[in-house]
Design an enzyme around this catalytic site. Structure first.
Site: not given
Length: 270
Positions: A10-11, A73, A152, A186, A188
């Site tokens: 993932d990023s 992701c 994040e 996403c 996240h």
């Protein structure tokens, strides 16, 4: 039996949502996770850049002798070309197709909402995947670029006012479309599941892309006799490209344990 690890990437921290689900569904599996924290976010980058970064991560994970690759992701899943996927020496899944399949099977009125990064929504591939399953379905996408940096930064508290107001801003247009299903496109956003549900007033079915991908991996490995030894406890190793301390802090909040002993820094692209 195949005791090689599953490679998840993932990023940043969003893919931890897939790791959590995989650890629960497949406790005997080893996992190697890579979060590209040094180059995130991916969602505002060009498709060419996303593809280039993804190829570097895939090469790294293949060196770890993984038996399957999971792009946890939405941005990568909706931008990685079929030509790259078909050339891989191991099975691959993103989160897009599993989530599209679940959403298409879930909706009653054929009106589905999607929230994701700018790159994910811009690609249009979620809609294409869903309409390949149910052609009459309408998809209403909304890019939510502010949510990734919030996750994040570890803003995961359910009563966080900043997150609530941001979600209300983004979801207002989705609510007007009478959707009965909403894809968290996403990974996240999986960490904000309860907050999204609250803003949507629990009136729609949420499809967690990370959870859908984890279930797909379980089914895939089971059907092909590629599961590891179920009598053993699996181990997860983590690699990030930058900021290991911040990653550890967020990971501990989400996974409920310290991962510092299993974390390494690996810089790619040099």
């Amino acid at each position: 039996m195949d005791n090689r690890p599953i490679g998840v990437f993932d990023s940043g921290v969003g893919g931890l949502s897939a790791v959590r689900r995989l650890e629960k569904l497949l406790p005997g599996e080893d996992i190697v996770y890579f979060g590209d924290t040094g180059r995130m976010p991916y969602g505002t980058r060009s498709r060419e850049t996303i593809i280039g970064y993804s190829k570097e991560i895939i090469a790294f994970l293949l060196e770890k002798d993984v038996k399957m690759l999971v792009a946890a992701c939405g941005t990568i899943s909706s931008n990685l070309p079929d030509s790259v996927v078909k050339a891989l020496p191991v099975p691959y899944t993103g989160v897009m197709l599993p989530a599209a399949q679940v959403a298409a099977a879930t909706t009653s009125n054929g009106r589905i909402g999607l929230i994701g990064t700018t790159a994910t929504v811009r690609s249009g591939l979620f809609g294409k995947a869903i309409r390949s399953i149910r052609p009459e379905t309408k998809l209403f996408g909304k890019a939510c670029p502010l949510l990734v940096p919030m996750v994040e930064e570890g803003l995961l508290e359910e009563d966080n006012e900043i997150v609530r107001l941001t979600l209300e801003m983004y979801l207002s247009s989705i609510k007007k479309e009478n959707v009965d299903t909403l894809i968290l496109g996403c990974t996240h956003f999986s960490l904000l599941y309860n907050q999204v549900d609250r803003v949507m007033e629990s009136k729609v079915t949420l499809v967690d892309a990370a959870g859908a991908a984890a279930q797909y991996v379980q089914s895939f490995l089971t059907e092909r006799d590629m599961l590891g030894d179920s009598s053993r406890k699996g181990k997860t190793r983590f690699f990030v490209s930058s900021e290991p301390e911040a990653f550890c802090e967020t990971a501990q909040k989400f996974l409920g344990r310290s991962i510092s002993a299993d974390l390494r820094v690996q810089v790619l692209g040099k």
